[in-house]
Motif scaffolding. Structure first.
Motif, PDB file in Angstrom:
ATOM      1  N   ILE A  27       2.886 -33.673 -33.027  1.00  0.00           N
ATOM      2  CA  ILE A  27       2.705 -32.608 -34.012  1.00  0.00           C
ATOM      3  C   ILE A  27       2.913 -31.227 -33.407  1.00  0.00           C
ATOM      4  CG2 ILE A  27       0.192 -32.468 -33.703  1.00  0.00           C
ATOM      5  CD1 ILE A  27       2.061 -32.283 -37.073  1.00  0.00           C
ATOM      6  N   SER A  28       2.432 -31.018 -32.179  1.00  0.00           N
ATOM      7  CA  SER A  28       2.582 -29.705 -31.552  1.00  0.00           C
ATOM      8  C   SER A  28       4.037 -29.425 -31.197  1.00  0.00           C
ATOM      9  CB  SER A  28       1.713 -29.619 -30.289  1.00  0.00           C
ATOM     10  OG  SER A  28       1.841 -28.361 -29.676  1.00  0.00           O
ATOM     11  N   ALA A  29       4.731 -30.434 -30.662  1.00  0.00           N
ATOM     12  CA  ALA A  29       6.136 -30.262 -30.301  1.00  0.00           C
ATOM     13  C   ALA A  29       6.989 -29.973 -31.531  1.00  0.00           C
ATOM     14  CB  ALA A  29       6.644 -31.508 -29.585  1.00  0.00           C
ATOM     15  N   LEU A  30       6.648 -30.597 -32.649  1.00  0.00           N
ATOM     16  CA  LEU A  30       7.395 -30.380 -33.885  1.00  0.00           C
ATOM     17  C   LEU A  30       7.245 -28.938 -34.357  1.00  0.00           C
ATOM     18  CD1 LEU A  30       9.040 -31.818 -36.163  1.00  0.00           C
ATOM     19  CD2 LEU A  30       6.868 -32.056 -37.368  1.00  0.00           C
ATOM     20  N   ASN A  33       9.428 -26.128 -32.267  1.00  0.00           N
ATOM     21  CA  ASN A  33      10.871 -25.851 -32.276  1.00  0.00           C
ATOM     22  C   ASN A  33      11.620 -26.254 -33.524  1.00  0.00           C
ATOM     23  OD1 ASN A  33      11.027 -28.647 -32.075  1.00  0.00           O
ATOM     24  ND2 ASN A  33      12.584 -28.607 -30.470  1.00  0.00           N
ATOM     25  N   SER A  34      10.962 -26.808 -34.542  1.00  0.00           N
ATOM     26  CA  SER A  34      11.712 -27.279 -35.709  1.00  0.00           C
ATOM     27  C   SER A  34      12.361 -26.146 -36.490  1.00  0.00           C
ATOM     28  CB  SER A  34      10.788 -28.085 -36.644  1.00  0.00           C
ATOM     29  OG  SER A  34       9.752 -27.272 -37.137  1.00  0.00           O
ATOM     30  N   PHE A  35      11.819 -24.926 -36.385  1.00  0.00           N
ATOM     31  CA  PHE A  35      12.350 -23.801 -37.158  1.00  0.00           C
ATOM     32  C   PHE A  35      13.448 -23.027 -36.425  1.00  0.00           C
ATOM     33  CE2 PHE A  35       9.270 -21.923 -34.379  1.00  0.00           C
ATOM     34  CZ  PHE A  35       9.741 -20.646 -34.120  1.00  0.00           C
ATOM     35  N   LEU A  36      13.730 -23.388 -35.159  1.00  0.00           N
ATOM     36  CA  LEU A  36      14.670 -22.598 -34.368  1.00  0.00           C
ATOM     37  C   LEU A  36      16.065 -22.470 -34.982  1.00  0.00           C
ATOM     38  CD1 LEU A  36      13.758 -23.565 -30.679  1.00  0.00           C
ATOM     39  CD2 LEU A  36      13.204 -21.467 -31.924  1.00  0.00           C
ATOM     40  N   PRO A  37      16.617 -23.520 -35.628  1.00  0.00           N
ATOM     41  CA  PRO A  37      17.936 -23.332 -36.245  1.00  0.00           C
ATOM     42  C   PRO A  37      17.942 -22.278 -37.357  1.00  0.00           C
ATOM     43  CG  PRO A  37      17.500 -25.659 -35.920  1.00  0.00           C
ATOM     44  CD  PRO A  37      16.219 -24.943 -35.636  1.00  0.00           C
ATOM     45  N   SER A  38      16.761 -21.955 -37.906  1.00  0.00           N
ATOM     46  CA  SER A  38      16.667 -20.965 -38.981  1.00  0.00           C
ATOM     47  C   SER A  38      16.273 -19.586 -38.474  1.00  0.00           C
ATOM     48  CB  SER A  38      15.645 -21.433 -40.037  1.00  0.00           C
ATOM     49  OG  SER A  38      16.022 -22.651 -40.612  1.00  0.00           O
ATOM     50  N   LEU A  39      16.341 -19.392 -37.173  1.00  0.00           N
ATOM     51  CA  LEU A  39      15.850 -18.152 -36.582  1.00  0.00           C
ATOM     52  C   LEU A  39      16.576 -16.917 -37.130  1.00  0.00           C
ATOM     53  CD1 LEU A  39      13.587 -17.851 -34.489  1.00  0.00           C
ATOM     54  CD2 LEU A  39      15.318 -17.567 -32.738  1.00  0.00           C
ATOM     55  N   ALA A 151       9.830 -35.875 -31.829  1.00  0.00           N
ATOM     56  CA  ALA A 151       9.636 -34.646 -32.612  1.00  0.00           C
ATOM     57  C   ALA A 151      10.673 -33.570 -32.276  1.00  0.00           C
ATOM     58  CB  ALA A 151       8.218 -34.122 -32.408  1.00  0.00           C
ATOM     59  N   PRO A 152      10.890 -33.229 -30.981  1.00  0.00           N
ATOM     60  CA  PRO A 152      11.934 -32.234 -30.697  1.00  0.00           C
ATOM     61  C   PRO A 152      13.336 -32.735 -31.015  1.00  0.00           C
ATOM     62  CG  PRO A 152      10.430 -32.462 -28.837  1.00  0.00           C
ATOM     63  CD  PRO A 152      10.152 -33.594 -29.770  1.00  0.00           C
ATOM     64  N   MET A 153      13.504 -34.061 -31.037  1.00  0.00           N
ATOM     65  CA  MET A 153      14.822 -34.612 -31.328  1.00  0.00           C
ATOM     66  C   MET A 153      15.127 -34.516 -32.824  1.00  0.00           C
ATOM     67  SD  MET A 153      16.309 -38.381 -30.387  1.00  0.00           S
ATOM     68  CE  MET A 153      15.051 -39.244 -31.316  1.00  0.00           C
ATOM     69  N   LEU A 154      14.155 -34.889 -33.648  1.00  0.00           N
ATOM     70  CA  LEU A 154      14.369 -34.877 -35.089  1.00  0.00           C
ATOM     71  C   LEU A 154      14.044 -33.521 -35.709  1.00  0.00           C
ATOM     72  CD1 LEU A 154      12.895 -38.351 -36.138  1.00  0.00           C
ATOM     73  CD2 LEU A 154      15.277 -37.747 -35.709  1.00  0.00           C
ATOM     74  N   GLY A 155      13.069 -32.811 -35.099  1.00  0.00           N
ATOM     75  CA  GLY A 155      12.602 -31.563 -35.689  1.00  0.00           C
ATOM     76  C   GLY A 155      13.697 -30.540 -35.953  1.00  0.00           C
ATOM     77  N   PRO A 156      14.478 -30.135 -34.924  1.00  0.00           N
ATOM     78  CA  PRO A 156      15.533 -29.148 -35.184  1.00  0.00           C
ATOM     79  C   PRO A 156      16.612 -29.655 -36.134  1.00  0.00           C
ATOM     80  CG  PRO A 156      15.026 -29.265 -32.847  1.00  0.00           C
ATOM     81  CD  PRO A 156      14.330 -30.418 -33.495  1.00  0.00           C
ATOM     82  N   ALA A 157      16.914 -30.954 -36.063  1.00  0.00           N
ATOM     83  CA  ALA A 157      17.933 -31.500 -36.957  1.00  0.00           C
ATOM     84  C   ALA A 157      17.458 -31.438 -38.407  1.00  0.00           C
ATOM     85  CB  ALA A 157      18.258 -32.935 -36.559  1.00  0.00           C
ATOM     86  N   VAL A 158      16.219 -31.896 -38.648  1.00  0.00           N
ATOM     87  CA  VAL A 158      15.653 -31.838 -40.000  1.00  0.00           C
ATOM     88  C   VAL A 158      15.427 -30.384 -40.408  1.00  0.00           C
ATOM     89  CG1 VAL A 158      13.665 -32.473 -41.445  1.00  0.00           C
ATOM     90  CG2 VAL A 158      14.575 -34.102 -39.783  1.00  0.00           C
TER      91      VAL A 158
END
Length: 406
Positions: A27-30, A33-39, A151-158
């Motif tokens: 949960i913390s890893a997600l 970095n999940s929002f980084l593509p939307s920076l 989480a870091p693998m799927l998070g940025p993609a999703v």
């Protein structure tokens, strides 16, 4: 180590299931970095620059270090379960607040509170040490670290998909939903595992010298910090390298961040299977050697202008592989030094690692400019790999002298 009933899913009198521990690890890893593509879109929304918005990663990491510093001793004192439930409640409320933040300052403040989720990974490792022997703890920590890999693998993609189609706020609604799911699973599945203590909360901090005067703790802690620092440096500078140097769009950036996390996933699976067989020290050394050779190769390619987005992410995937092998074993080594203080050791070690990572993430982002190449970032990461290797060699030599090999 106390004996605990075998795990029964959604049964509050038994130790948490492996699924629950993996969820805590993710949960913390997600959220990190999940929002980084939307920076870029977030920077436009808050009328600021991408560089300023990128500081939210460093703020998140720095706040994580503070939360973990207190979470360990507090959980040793009042138990793992209540600390987790309160930390996740703060995480969910601050995530909702971020969506409605009126300005950049409010966003940054709420990101600091959102970092309470970092307590989850610390206490997941402490639970493993509460319920597992030293010989098996590294393998189990490796398996729960799969959550940190997925989480870091799927998070940025999703996150890239959600940001591209529904706006940057959709990333944080996803985090709110997953935070609520995690809270309810913890409530119904997490039986208390912490050994009973008669010390007060402030007295728990008095045991820090017992840990801080241990060379073995410092060795594993620093090896872990330098290895993790490589990942955090990539996290801080990777968005710039991908978007500015290699001209990747948000969806491509999601894949750019996902592939190194896939390497971490493979590394944790390898560590989970072979750590018990080969031992903690050998697995840490193997992971660090992979880091060093991957970064050396990437640095050479960049120096001779053979670099591209493909070669860069390929070598970063090997870096992820090395970290996946190294990190769970280094964590197990830290906890094995003083098993009766697992929560404190986990919190203190993670706090130091994350604080170092926050500095590196911020520094990596700061040294890159529109005229930069990826070389400064790669050199920092390469230097960190050398530091980690030297420290681990020292640990192994000392362990051999005193007969404390793990």
């Amino acid at each position: 180590m106390e004996t605990h009933p075998s795990s029964r899913f959604l049964h509050r009198t038994t130790q948490p299931s492996m699924f629950t521990l993996m969820l805590l690890a993710s949960i913390s890893a997600l959220a990190m970095n999940s929002f980084l593509p939307s920076l870029e879109n977030m920077a436009q929304h808050f009328n600021t620059s991408s560089a300023i918005m990128g500081l939210s990663v460093g703020i998140y990491l720095g706040s994580s270090a503070i939360f973990q510093l207190f979470a360990g001793p507090l959980s040793d004192n009042i138990g793992r379960r209540p600390v987790l439930l309160w930390a996740l409640a703060i995480f969910v409320l601050s995530s909702i607040g971020i969506i409605y933040a009126p300005n950049t300052a409010t966003f940054m403040l709420l990101r600091a509170f959102q970092a309470s989720s970092a307590c989850a990974m610390v206490l997941a490792r402490a639970v493993v040490r509460d319920t597992t022997t030293t010989e098996k703890s590294s393998s189990k920590i490796a398996y729960i670290s799969l959550g940190m890999a997925v989480a870091p693998m799927l998070g940025p993609a999703v996150g890239g998909y959600l940001g591209g189609h529904f706006g940057w706020e959709a990333n944080f609604w996803m985090i709110v939903f997953l935070g609520l799911v995690t809270w309810f699973i913890i409530y119904f599945d997490h039986g208390e595992t912490s050994p009973k203590h008669d010390k007060g909360f402030l007295q728990q901090f008095k045991v820090y010298p017992e840990i801080l005067t241990s060379w073995r703790f410092w060795g594993y802690c620093l090896a872990s910090a330098f290895a993790a620092g490589i990942f955090f440096a990539f996290l801080g500078g990777g968005t710039f390298v991908g978007s500015v140097i290699y001209n990747l769009n948000p969806q491509q950036l999601g894949i750019f961040f996902a592939l190194p996390a896939f390497g971490f996933l493979i590394g944790t699976l390898f560590a989970g299977k072979y750590s018990t067989k080969f031992g903690i020290d050998s697995m840490i050394s193997l992971g660090l050697l992979i880091l060093f050779f991957a970064l050396t190769a990437s640095l050479v390619c960049s120096y001779f202008n053979y670099d591209s987005a493909v070669t860069f992410v390929a070598f970063m995937s090997l870096v992820g592989l090395g970290n996946g092998i190294c990190m769970p074993n280094a964590s197990a080594g830290m906890l094995a030094v003083r098993p009766h203080l697992a929560g404190t050791a986990s919190g203190l070690g993670s706090s130091m690692m994350i604080a170092f990572g926050a500095l590196l993430s911020t520094f990596a982002g700061a040294i890159l400019s529109s005229e930069s190449t990826e070389m400064p970032l790669l050199f920092i990461m390469w230097f960190l790999s050398i530091c980690a290797l030297c420290i681990m060699l020292s640990v192994r030599k000392r362990n051999s002298l005193f007969g404390t090999n793990l």
